[in-house]
Design a protein around this motif. Structure first.
Motif, PDB file in Angstrom:
ATOM      1  N   HIS A 157      -2.407  -2.309  -7.904  1.00 57.62           N
ATOM      2  CA  HIS A 157      -1.325  -2.361  -8.904  1.00 57.62           C
ATOM      3  C   HIS A 157      -1.258  -3.715  -9.609  1.00 57.62           C
ATOM      4  N   LEU A 158      -2.410  -4.139 -10.122  1.00 56.57           N
ATOM      5  CA  LEU A 158      -2.451  -5.443 -10.782  1.00 56.57           C
ATOM      6  C   LEU A 158      -2.490  -5.326 -12.305  1.00 56.57           C
ATOM      7  N   THR A 159      -2.320  -4.101 -12.823  1.00 58.10           N
ATOM      8  CA  THR A 159      -2.451  -3.928 -14.275  1.00 58.10           C
ATOM      9  C   THR A 159      -1.357  -4.685 -15.033  1.00 58.10           C
ATOM     10  N   GLU A 160      -0.273  -5.012 -14.338  1.00 62.97           N
ATOM     11  CA  GLU A 160       0.788  -5.772 -15.017  1.00 62.97           C
ATOM     12  C   GLU A 160       0.312  -7.185 -15.421  1.00 62.97           C
ATOM     13  N   LEU A 161      -0.796  -7.628 -14.811  1.00 64.12           N
ATOM     14  CA  LEU A 161      -1.305  -8.965 -15.135  1.00 64.12           C
ATOM     15  C   LEU A 161      -2.116  -8.988 -16.425  1.00 64.12           C
ATOM     16  N   VAL A 162      -2.471  -7.802 -16.965  1.00 65.38           N
ATOM     17  CA  VAL A 162      -3.414  -7.768 -18.082  1.00 65.38           C
ATOM     18  C   VAL A 162      -2.855  -6.990 -19.274  1.00 65.38           C
ATOM     19  N   ASP A 163      -3.451  -7.253 -20.469  1.00 62.34           N
ATOM     20  CA  ASP A 163      -3.020  -6.542 -21.675  1.00 62.34           C
ATOM     21  C   ASP A 163      -3.807  -5.253 -21.888  1.00 62.34           C
ATOM     22  N   HIS A 164      -5.113  -5.291 -21.548  1.00 65.41           N
ATOM     23  CA  HIS A 164      -5.965  -4.109 -21.712  1.00 65.41           C
ATOM     24  C   HIS A 164      -6.832  -3.946 -20.466  1.00 65.41           C
ATOM     25  N   THR A 165      -7.240  -2.696 -20.210  1.00 57.40           N
ATOM     26  CA  THR A 165      -8.131  -2.465 -19.063  1.00 57.40           C
ATOM     27  C   THR A 165      -9.454  -1.867 -19.541  1.00 57.40           C
ATOM     28  N   ILE A 166     -10.539  -2.340 -18.928  1.00 51.10           N
ATOM     29  CA  ILE A 166     -11.870  -1.783 -19.189  1.00 51.10           C
ATOM     30  C   ILE A 166     -12.429  -1.292 -17.858  1.00 51.10           C
ATOM     31  N   VAL A 167     -12.936  -0.065 -17.845  1.00 57.02           N
ATOM     32  CA  VAL A 167     -13.587   0.453 -16.640  1.00 57.02           C
ATOM     33  C   VAL A 167     -15.090   0.607 -16.898  1.00 57.02           C
ATOM     34  N   VAL A 168     -15.877   0.051 -15.978  1.00 60.79           N
ATOM     35  CA  VAL A 168     -17.332   0.231 -16.046  1.00 60.79           C
ATOM     36  C   VAL A 168     -17.673   1.448 -15.195  1.00 60.79           C
ATOM     37  N   TYR A 169     -18.249   2.455 -15.873  1.00 64.25           N
ATOM     38  CA  TYR A 169     -18.435   3.758 -15.243  1.00 64.25           C
ATOM     39  C   TYR A 169     -19.904   4.072 -14.983  1.00 64.25           C
ATOM     40  N   VAL A 170     -20.197   4.663 -13.822  1.00 63.41           N
ATOM     41  CA  VAL A 170     -21.502   5.302 -13.572  1.00 63.41           C
ATOM     42  C   VAL A 170     -21.234   6.616 -12.841  1.00 63.41           C
ATOM     43  N   ASP A 171     -22.184   7.561 -12.902  1.00 64.38           N
ATOM     44  CA  ASP A 171     -21.925   8.793 -12.139  1.00 64.38           C
ATOM     45  C   ASP A 171     -22.200   8.532 -10.654  1.00 64.38           C
ATOM     46  N   GLU A 172     -21.749   9.484  -9.820  1.00 61.86           N
ATOM     47  CA  GLU A 172     -21.737   9.238  -8.378  1.00 61.86           C
ATOM     48  C   GLU A 172     -23.118   9.003  -7.786  1.00 61.86           C
ATOM     49  N   THR A 173     -24.112   9.755  -8.272  1.00 60.99           N
ATOM     50  CA  THR A 173     -25.458   9.583  -7.699  1.00 60.99           C
ATOM     51  C   THR A 173     -26.019   8.211  -8.046  1.00 60.99           C
ATOM     52  N   THR A 174     -25.818   7.773  -9.277  1.00 59.66           N
ATOM     53  CA  THR A 174     -26.304   6.449  -9.678  1.00 59.66           C
ATOM     54  C   THR A 174     -25.590   5.371  -8.868  1.00 59.66           C
ATOM     55  N   GLN A 175     -24.292   5.523  -8.703  1.00 61.51           N
ATOM     56  CA  GLN A 175     -23.505   4.538  -7.945  1.00 61.51           C
ATOM     57  C   GLN A 175     -24.037   4.414  -6.517  1.00 61.51           C
ATOM     58  N   LEU A 176     -24.236   5.573  -5.885  1.00 63.67           N
ATOM     59  CA  LEU A 176     -24.711   5.583  -4.498  1.00 63.67           C
ATOM     60  C   LEU A 176     -26.090   4.920  -4.401  1.00 63.67           C
ATOM     61  N   GLU A 177     -26.983   5.277  -5.299  1.00 61.40           N
ATOM     62  CA  GLU A 177     -28.341   4.717  -5.269  1.00 61.40           C
ATOM     63  C   GLU A 177     -28.321   3.206  -5.479  1.00 61.40           C
ATOM     64  N   ARG A 178     -27.570   2.748  -6.490  1.00 58.12           N
ATOM     65  CA  ARG A 178     -27.549   1.301  -6.783  1.00 58.12           C
ATOM     66  C   ARG A 178     -26.900   0.527  -5.640  1.00 58.12           C
ATOM     67  N   LEU A 179     -25.879   1.099  -5.036  1.00 59.50           N
ATOM     68  CA  LEU A 179     -25.196   0.417  -3.924  1.00 59.50           C
ATOM     69  C   LEU A 179     -26.112   0.323  -2.705  1.00 59.50           C
ATOM     70  N   LYS A 180     -26.774   1.444  -2.369  1.00 59.05           N
ATOM     71  CA  LYS A 180     -27.677   1.446  -1.211  1.00 59.05           C
ATOM     72  C   LYS A 180     -28.787   0.419  -1.411  1.00 59.05           C
ATOM     73  N   GLU A 181     -29.325   0.409  -2.612  1.00 57.83           N
ATOM     74  CA  GLU A 181     -30.439  -0.492  -2.926  1.00 57.83           C
ATOM     75  C   GLU A 181     -29.981  -1.965  -2.867  1.00 57.83           C
ATOM     76  N   ARG A 182     -28.868  -2.272  -3.523  1.00 56.01           N
ATOM     77  CA  ARG A 182     -28.424  -3.670  -3.594  1.00 56.01           C
ATOM     78  C   ARG A 182     -28.015  -4.213  -2.238  1.00 56.01           C
ATOM     79  N   ASN A 183     -27.244  -3.413  -1.473  1.00 50.52           N
ATOM     80  CA  ASN A 183     -26.698  -3.928  -0.204  1.00 50.52           C
ATOM     81  C   ASN A 183     -27.496  -3.481   1.021  1.00 50.52           C
TER      82      ASN A 183
END
Ligand code: COD
Ligand code: ATP
Length: 199
Positions: A122-148
């Motif tokens: 609940h930190l949106t009160e600190l900002v004027d606009h929000t940006i979300v960086v989106y990837v689909d679930e399979t890409t997210q899982l693959e990139r996370l497994k690979e990086r970490n």
């Protein structure tokens, strides 16, 4: 007096990739992950509280936190994660505000707060606009497994410790689709800088 942007997304969705692009364009970034590491360095108040809550087992020989060990504990136990959050988050919030004000006082037109848990905490009160960086679930899982270097299960646990990325997309003022190449992401970032007049 200056615009404050909240940049968020899911774990390994590409926040750091996007914030590096913004930084290259001269926009100052306040990185919550970096501050969350600083506030638990030995000697800091939050460090003391983490050791009291989790015991000396989570320390390495040099007395710094064993982040891998602590991660393995808190990502599979919501209650323990909440305890860690309750110690670390207030210190992070305070320091983020200090750094944000410093940049705005220096005359920057915009400052970006890179906060993985912007919506969850609940930190949106600190900002004027929000940006979300989106990837689909399979890409997210693959990139996370690979990086970490995580197993499927470990990576899934980390993803599930956050609000579903699609929910964040629904709440965002703007979305950057990071499923494609770095270049297509950079084009979207540059369009946003122009549209919101950030530099
Ligand atoms: C558990 C810890 C020790 C693991 O450290 P590690 O170096 O492996 O990961 P790192 O800090 O680089 O975080 C990586 C990513 O994990 C996700 N994440 C981190 N903490 C949390 C959390 N409490 N809940 C959900 N997701 C989290 C974020 O997407 C973050 O970008 C560390 O993440 C931590 O101290 N977390 C609590 C503080 C926190 O919430 N940080 C996030 C921003 S304030
Ligand atoms: N468009 C892309 N194409 C290929 N790989 C990418 C792309 N964007 C990011 N990556 C890779 O995916 C991984 C996650 O990206 P990044 O570290 O930017 O995510 P993050 O959201 O900052 O993660 P976290 O919050 O978990 O630290 C990194 O290894 C990065 O190099």
């Amino acid at each position: 007096m200056g615009i404050t942007i909240g940049l968020t997304g899911g774990i390994a969705s590409g926040k750091s990739t996007v914030s590096n692009m913004l930084r290259e364009k001269g926009i100052p970034i306040v990185d919550a992950d970096r501050i969350a590491r600083q506030v638990v360095e030995p000697g800091e108040e939050a460090y003391q509280n983490v050791v009291e809550a989790f015991g000396t087992d989570i320390l390495q020989q040099d007395k710094t936190l064993d982040r891998k060990k602590l991660g393995n504990i808190v990502f599979q136990d919501e209650e323990k994660r909440n305890i860690l959050n309750s110690i670390v988050h207030p210190a992070v919030r305070k320091q983020m505000l200090v750094e944000k004000d410093q940049y705005l006082n220096q005359g920057y037109k915009a400052v970006v707060l890179d906060i993985p848990l912007l919506f969850e905490s609940h930190l949106t009160e600190l900002v004027d606009h929000t940006i979300v960086v989106y990837v689909d679930e399979t890409t997210q899982l693959e990139r996370l497994k690979e990086r970490n270097k995580l197993t499927d299960e470990e990576a899934m646990q980390r993803i599930q410790a956050q609000l579903p990325l699609q929910k964040k997309v629904d709440m965002a003022d703007a979305v950057i689709d990071n499923n494609g190449t770095i270049e297509t992401t950079r084009e979207q970032v540059n369009r946003m800088i122009t549209k919101w007049n950030l530099v």
